[in-house]
Design a protein around this motif. Structure first.
Motif, PDB file in Angstrom:
ATOM      1  N   ILE A  16       0.886  -1.272  -0.100  1.00  0.00           N
ATOM      2  CA  ILE A  16      -0.090  -0.012   0.056  1.00  0.00           C
ATOM      3  C   ILE A  16       1.014   1.107  -0.153  1.00  0.00           C
ATOM      4  O   ILE A  16       1.841   1.333   0.747  1.00  0.00           O
ATOM      5  CB  ILE A  16      -0.852   0.002   1.156  1.00  0.00           C
ATOM      6  N   VAL A  17       0.706   2.172  -0.723  1.00  0.00           N
ATOM      7  CA  VAL A  17       1.183   3.371  -0.828  1.00  0.00           C
ATOM      8  C   VAL A  17       1.067   4.229   0.281  1.00  0.00           C
ATOM      9  O   VAL A  17      -0.249   4.314   0.410  1.00  0.00           O
ATOM     10  CB  VAL A  17       0.838   4.164  -2.225  1.00  0.00           C
ATOM     11  N   PRO A  18       2.077   4.742   0.952  1.00  0.00           N
ATOM     12  CA  PRO A  18       1.759   5.673   2.258  1.00  0.00           C
ATOM     13  C   PRO A  18       1.258   6.878   2.018  1.00  0.00           C
ATOM     14  O   PRO A  18       0.806   7.528   2.922  1.00  0.00           O
ATOM     15  CB  PRO A  18       3.179   5.749   2.587  1.00  0.00           C
ATOM     16  N   MET A  19       0.914   7.434   0.843  1.00  0.00           N
ATOM     17  CA  MET A  19       0.431   8.778   0.533  1.00  0.00           C
ATOM     18  C   MET A  19      -0.329   8.828  -0.971  1.00  0.00           C
ATOM     19  O   MET A  19       0.151   7.948  -1.763  1.00  0.00           O
ATOM     20  CB  MET A  19       1.266   9.866   0.836  1.00  0.00           C
ATOM     21  N   GLU A  20      -1.011   9.457  -0.950  1.00  0.00           N
ATOM     22  CA  GLU A  20      -1.753   9.788  -2.312  1.00  0.00           C
ATOM     23  C   GLU A  20      -0.715  10.258  -3.448  1.00  0.00           C
ATOM     24  O   GLU A  20       0.051  11.243  -3.011  1.00  0.00           O
ATOM     25  CB  GLU A  20      -3.108  10.617  -2.357  1.00  0.00           C
ATOM     26  N   VAL A  21      -0.472   9.750  -4.479  1.00  0.00           N
ATOM     27  CA  VAL A  21       0.219  10.114  -5.653  1.00  0.00           C
ATOM     28  C   VAL A  21      -0.635  10.859  -6.864  1.00  0.00           C
ATOM     29  O   VAL A  21      -1.528  10.257  -7.207  1.00  0.00           O
ATOM     30  CB  VAL A  21       1.042   8.631  -6.406  1.00  0.00           C
ATOM     31  N   ARG A  22      -0.127  12.093  -7.216  1.00  0.00           N
ATOM     32  CA  ARG A  22      -1.178  12.750  -7.954  1.00  0.00           C
ATOM     33  C   ARG A  22      -0.367  13.276  -9.246  1.00  0.00           C
ATOM     34  O   ARG A  22       1.008  13.016  -9.308  1.00  0.00           O
ATOM     35  CB  ARG A  22      -1.572  14.248  -7.442  1.00  0.00           C
ATOM     36  N   PRO A  23      -1.017  13.320 -10.472  1.00  0.00           N
ATOM     37  CA  PRO A  23      -0.262  13.517 -11.771  1.00  0.00           C
ATOM     38  C   PRO A  23       0.176  14.996 -11.714  1.00  0.00           C
ATOM     39  O   PRO A  23      -0.100  15.832 -11.039  1.00  0.00           O
ATOM     40  CB  PRO A  23      -1.347  13.498 -12.658  1.00  0.00           C
ATOM     41  N   ARG A  24       1.396  14.939 -12.543  1.00  0.00           N
ATOM     42  CA  ARG A  24       2.259  16.002 -12.908  1.00  0.00           C
ATOM     43  C   ARG A  24       2.707  16.023 -14.185  1.00  0.00           C
ATOM     44  O   ARG A  24       2.374  15.051 -14.942  1.00  0.00           O
ATOM     45  CB  ARG A  24       3.535  16.190 -11.649  1.00  0.00           C
ATOM     46  N   GLU A  25       3.146  16.972 -14.681  1.00  0.00           N
ATOM     47  CA  GLU A  25       3.543  16.953 -16.136  1.00  0.00           C
ATOM     48  C   GLU A  25       4.866  16.053 -16.312  1.00  0.00           C
ATOM     49  O   GLU A  25       5.617  15.993 -15.384  1.00  0.00           O
ATOM     50  CB  GLU A  25       4.086  18.609 -16.463  1.00  0.00           C
ATOM     51  N   SER A  26       4.737  15.340 -17.430  1.00  0.00           N
ATOM     52  CA  SER A  26       6.081  14.581 -18.070  1.00  0.00           C
ATOM     53  C   SER A  26       6.977  15.817 -18.258  1.00  0.00           C
ATOM     54  O   SER A  26       6.702  16.804 -18.695  1.00  0.00           O
ATOM     55  CB  SER A  26       5.814  13.729 -19.187  1.00  0.00           C
ATOM     56  N   ILE A  27       8.138  15.363 -18.248  1.00  0.00           N
ATOM     57  CA  ILE A  27       9.429  16.465 -18.565  1.00  0.00           C
ATOM     58  C   ILE A  27      10.216  15.786 -19.819  1.00  0.00           C
ATOM     59  O   ILE A  27      10.687  14.894 -19.601  1.00  0.00           O
ATOM     60  CB  ILE A  27      10.367  16.555 -17.281  1.00  0.00           C
ATOM     61  N   ILE A  28      10.434  16.920 -20.755  1.00  0.00           N
ATOM     62  CA  ILE A  28      11.377  16.168 -21.728  1.00  0.00           C
ATOM     63  C   ILE A  28      12.449  17.320 -21.544  1.00  0.00           C
ATOM     64  O   ILE A  28      12.376  18.519 -21.611  1.00  0.00           O
ATOM     65  CB  ILE A  28      10.794  16.644 -22.948  1.00  0.00           C
ATOM     66  N   LEU A  29      13.665  16.412 -21.459  1.00  0.00           N
ATOM     67  CA  LEU A  29      14.908  17.125 -21.350  1.00  0.00           C
ATOM     68  C   LEU A  29      15.486  17.440 -22.604  1.00  0.00           C
ATOM     69  O   LEU A  29      15.588  16.542 -23.708  1.00  0.00           O
ATOM     70  CB  LEU A  29      15.867  16.500 -20.480  1.00  0.00           C
ATOM     71  N   VAL A  30      16.174  18.529 -23.112  1.00  0.00           N
ATOM     72  CA  VAL A  30      16.649  18.992 -24.291  1.00  0.00           C
ATOM     73  C   VAL A  30      18.032  19.665 -24.436  1.00  0.00           C
ATOM     74  O   VAL A  30      18.377  20.083 -23.314  1.00  0.00           O
ATOM     75  CB  VAL A  30      15.299  19.842 -25.231  1.00  0.00           C
ATOM     76  N   GLU A  31      18.507  19.622 -25.513  1.00  0.00           N
ATOM     77  CA  GLU A  31      19.690  20.377 -25.718  1.00  0.00           C
ATOM     78  C   GLU A  31      19.423  21.897 -26.179  1.00  0.00           C
ATOM     79  O   GLU A  31      20.150  22.943 -25.776  1.00  0.00           O
ATOM     80  CB  GLU A  31      20.502  19.964 -26.845  1.00  0.00           C
ATOM     81  N   ASP A  32      18.383  22.239 -27.034  1.00  0.00           N
ATOM     82  CA  ASP A  32      18.191  23.393 -27.457  1.00  0.00           C
ATOM     83  C   ASP A  32      16.792  23.767 -26.907  1.00  0.00           C
ATOM     84  O   ASP A  32      15.846  23.775 -27.492  1.00  0.00           O
ATOM     85  CB  ASP A  32      18.270  23.464 -29.077  1.00  0.00           C
TER      86      ASP A  32
END
Length: 129
Positions: free
Chosen positions: A1-17
Motif C-alpha cells: 500500500i502506498v503511504p500517501m496519495e500520488v497525484r499527476p504532474r507534467e512529464s518532463i522532456i530534457l533537451v539540448e536546445d
C-alpha cells in the motif's frame, strides 16, 4: 500500500536546445507556455486538451543526453487521424519514427514520431484500447 496519495504532474522532456524545442511544441503541437522560470531553462506547457509537459535544458539538470530513440519512457498522444497527423509532423520539423499502421485485430491506427531532437512519441487514434 502506498503511504500517501500520488497525484499527476507534467512529464518532463530534457533537451539540448531549450528555446527551439519550446517553440516547436508550441508552434507545431499547439502547446502554450504556462510558466517559464527565469533562473534556469525550464517551462511548463499545456495544450487545449489538458496535456501538461515540461521542457528543461538537460545540461542544467546535469543530464547527458544519449540516443533518445532508445528511451524507456515514451509519451503517447491520441489524435483522430494518425496518418494525417504524422504527415503534418513530418512537414513541420519532426520525423516519422514508425509509419501509421492499422491494428486490424483491435481496429485502431498507431504510429510514432520524434521531435526535432529525436525524442520519440507514440500516437494512436481513439479506438486504441
Amino acid at each position: 500500500i502506498v503511504p500517501m496519495e500520488v497525484r499527476p504532474r507534467e512529464s518532463i522532456i530534457l533537451v539540448e536546445d531549450f528555446d527551439a524545442l519550446v517553440k516547436w511544441y508550441c508552434d507545431v503541437l499547439d502547446f502554450v507556455v504556462k510558466k517559464r522560470f527565469d533562473e534556469f531553462h525550464y517551462c511548463n506547457i499545456e495544450n487545449a486538451s489538458g496535456i501538461k509537459i515540461a521542457i528543461g535544458l538537460a545540461s542544467e539538470m546535469d543530464v547527458e543526453l544519449h540516443d533518445r530513440k532508445h528511451n524507456s519512457i515514451v509519451l503517447q498522444f491520441e489524435v483522430d487521424d494518425v496518418q494525417s497527423f504524422l504527415a503534418f509532423i513530418g512537414n513541420n520539423g519532426g520525423s516519422i519514427v514508425g509509419p501509421a499502421i492499422l491494428n486490424e485485430k483491435d481496429s485502431f491506427w498507431f504510429g510514432s514520431f520524434a521531435d526535432p531532437e529525436g525524442n520519440a512519441h507514440w500516437v494512436v487514434d481513439g479506438n486504441c484500447p
